[in-house]
Design a protein around this motif. Structure first.
Motif, short mmCIF file in Angstrom:
data_model
loop_
_atom_site.label_atom_id
_atom_site.label_comp_id
_atom_site.label_asym_id
_atom_site.label_seq_id
_atom_site.Cartn_x
_atom_site.Cartn_y
_atom_site.Cartn_z
N SER A 93 -2.39 49.29 -55.72
CA SER A 93 -1.75 48.19 -56.35
C SER A 93 -0.56 48.96 -57.27
O SER A 93 -0.75 50.29 -57.65
CB SER A 93 -2.67 47.34 -57.35
N LEU A 94 0.17 48.19 -57.92
CA LEU A 94 1.11 48.62 -58.74
C LEU A 94 0.46 49.42 -60.02
O LEU A 94 0.77 50.74 -60.51
CB LEU A 94 2.16 47.62 -59.16
N ASP A 95 -0.54 48.64 -60.74
CA ASP A 95 -1.31 49.08 -61.67
C ASP A 95 -1.95 50.49 -61.42
O ASP A 95 -1.89 51.41 -62.22
CB ASP A 95 -2.19 48.10 -62.45
N GLN A 96 -2.42 50.54 -60.39
CA GLN A 96 -3.41 51.74 -59.98
C GLN A 96 -2.41 52.93 -59.60
O GLN A 96 -2.62 53.89 -60.03
CB GLN A 96 -4.12 51.31 -58.55
N PHE A 153 -0.56 48.45 -51.81
CA PHE A 153 0.39 48.76 -52.71
C PHE A 153 1.60 47.96 -52.22
O PHE A 153 2.05 47.06 -53.21
CB PHE A 153 0.76 50.17 -52.75
N ALA A 154 2.04 47.86 -51.16
CA ALA A 154 3.27 47.32 -50.62
C ALA A 154 3.18 45.87 -50.93
O ALA A 154 4.06 45.09 -51.40
CB ALA A 154 3.79 47.50 -49.37
N GLY A 155 1.80 45.33 -50.51
CA GLY A 155 1.54 44.11 -50.55
C GLY A 155 1.52 43.46 -51.93
O GLY A 155 2.11 42.29 -52.57
N ASP A 156 1.13 44.28 -52.77
CA ASP A 156 1.15 44.04 -54.64
C ASP A 156 2.48 43.93 -55.20
O ASP A 156 2.76 42.92 -55.84
CB ASP A 156 0.43 44.95 -55.12
N ASP A 217 14.34 49.11 -47.86
CA ASP A 217 14.29 50.25 -47.70
C ASP A 217 12.64 50.71 -48.16
O ASP A 217 12.21 50.39 -49.17
CB ASP A 217 15.15 50.95 -49.11
N GLY A 218 12.10 51.25 -47.09
CA GLY A 218 10.53 51.73 -47.17
C GLY A 218 10.28 52.38 -48.34
O GLY A 218 9.19 52.27 -49.00
N ARG A 219 11.17 53.32 -48.88
CA ARG A 219 10.76 54.10 -50.15
C ARG A 219 10.56 53.02 -51.29
O ARG A 219 9.87 53.47 -52.18
CB ARG A 219 12.01 54.89 -50.40
N TYR A 220 11.43 51.97 -51.36
CA TYR A 220 11.22 51.03 -52.57
C TYR A 220 10.12 50.33 -52.30
O TYR A 220 9.37 49.84 -53.20
CB TYR A 220 12.60 50.53 -52.93
N LEU A 221 9.41 50.06 -51.20
CA LEU A 221 8.36 49.20 -50.91
C LEU A 221 7.22 49.99 -50.88
O LEU A 221 5.94 49.34 -51.51
CB LEU A 221 8.55 48.43 -49.58
N THR A 222 7.10 51.16 -50.38
CA THR A 222 5.98 52.06 -50.22
C THR A 222 5.64 53.25 -51.00
O THR A 222 4.64 53.74 -51.19
CB THR A 222 5.52 52.23 -48.58
N TRP A 223 6.73 53.70 -51.77
CA TRP A 223 6.53 54.82 -52.51
C TRP A 223 6.44 54.53 -53.87
O TRP A 223 6.63 53.62 -54.43
CB TRP A 223 7.78 55.51 -52.55
#
Length: 247
Positions: A93-96, A153-156, A217-223
């Motif tokens: 998740s983003l918080d994590q 993470f990406a889903g969040d 852009d996968g970097r913005y979604l998954t990094w």
């Protein structure tokens, strides 16, 4: 007495960028997939799934940073057996992600909190709650088709931007679903990142007929790292400009 950390190996592209931007010169090794920051000059030690344990040990790192999803437990055990200190993150998740980034940088003995981490938290705090929601299928691979499932993470990130993952309640985190099953899910959008599979305007949207397809852009979604500063604006822009496959 606190042990000094002067040599770090990263097995995760996101963490490589975070450490390199925050503490230039600290990294001595990274994977072949660690493409940011541009021009990073460190020893390459293989892939995230097949790191060269002997090469990593030869670098004599004070710390190896890894991730429970991106790296295999057997490789991490081998690194520990070689006498190396391995820090394993979990980011779903983003918080994590913010918590784990702070933990990694503290473990690297970085003095103070980096400005980019504050900016990233501020950028996501400004994302409005609620609003119109769309339901999306989010493929991450084809041949076979794999999509985002539960607890990712990406889903969040997408949920925070008003995009509901059609497979968020699936028992698996990255389920394999036949294309016919994806088409019949009832989604009104397909989100296609350019990694790990490189979906493009000519490779991906056509599989879903006339369904709008947002190429992101996968970097913005998954990094999770400095890219989180620009991610909300970049993802919103991509979601507003979907393309349509051939119906």
């Amino acid at each position: 007495m606190t042990r000094a950390v002067t040599r770090v190996v990263s097995l995760v592209p996101s963490l490589t960028e975070a450490v390199a931007v925050t503490a230039p010169g600290l990294l001595v090794g990274a994977t072949n997939w660690c493409t940011h920051p541009a021009g990073l000059e460190v020893t390459r030690i293989g892939g995230t799934k097949n790191p060269d344990v002997a090469a990593i040990a030869a670098l004599r790192p004070d710390l190896v940073v890894a991730n429970e999803e991106e790296n295999r437990a057997a490789d991490l055990d081998a690194l520990r057996a070689a006498g190396l200190d391995v820090l394993v993150t979990e980011v779903r998740s983003l918080d994590q992600a913010f918590t784990e980034l702070d933990r990694v940088l503290r473990a690297c003995r970085v003095p103070g909190r980096p400005r980019w981490l504050d900016e990233a938290e501020a950028a996501w705090a400004e994302v409005p709650d609620g609003g119109a929601h769309r339901t999306a299928i989010v493929p991450v691979w084809r041949r076979p088709w794999m999509v985002l499932g539960r607890d990712t993470f990406a889903g969040d990130l997408l949920a925070r931007l008003g995009v509901v993952n059609a497979y968020a309640d699936h028992p698996e985190r990255y389920p394999r679903v036949p294309l016919d099953g994806l088409r019949s899910r009832g989604a009104d959008l397909v989100v296609l990142p350019d990694e790990p599979y490189r979906f493009t305007a000519d490779d991906g949207p056509e599989a879903f007929g006339g369904l709008p397809a947002a190429l992101v852009d996968g970097r913005y979604l998954t990094w999770y790292g400095p890219s989180l500063v620009q991610a909300p604006a970049a993802l919103r822009a991509a979601l507003r400009r979907p393309v349509r496959g051939r119906s």
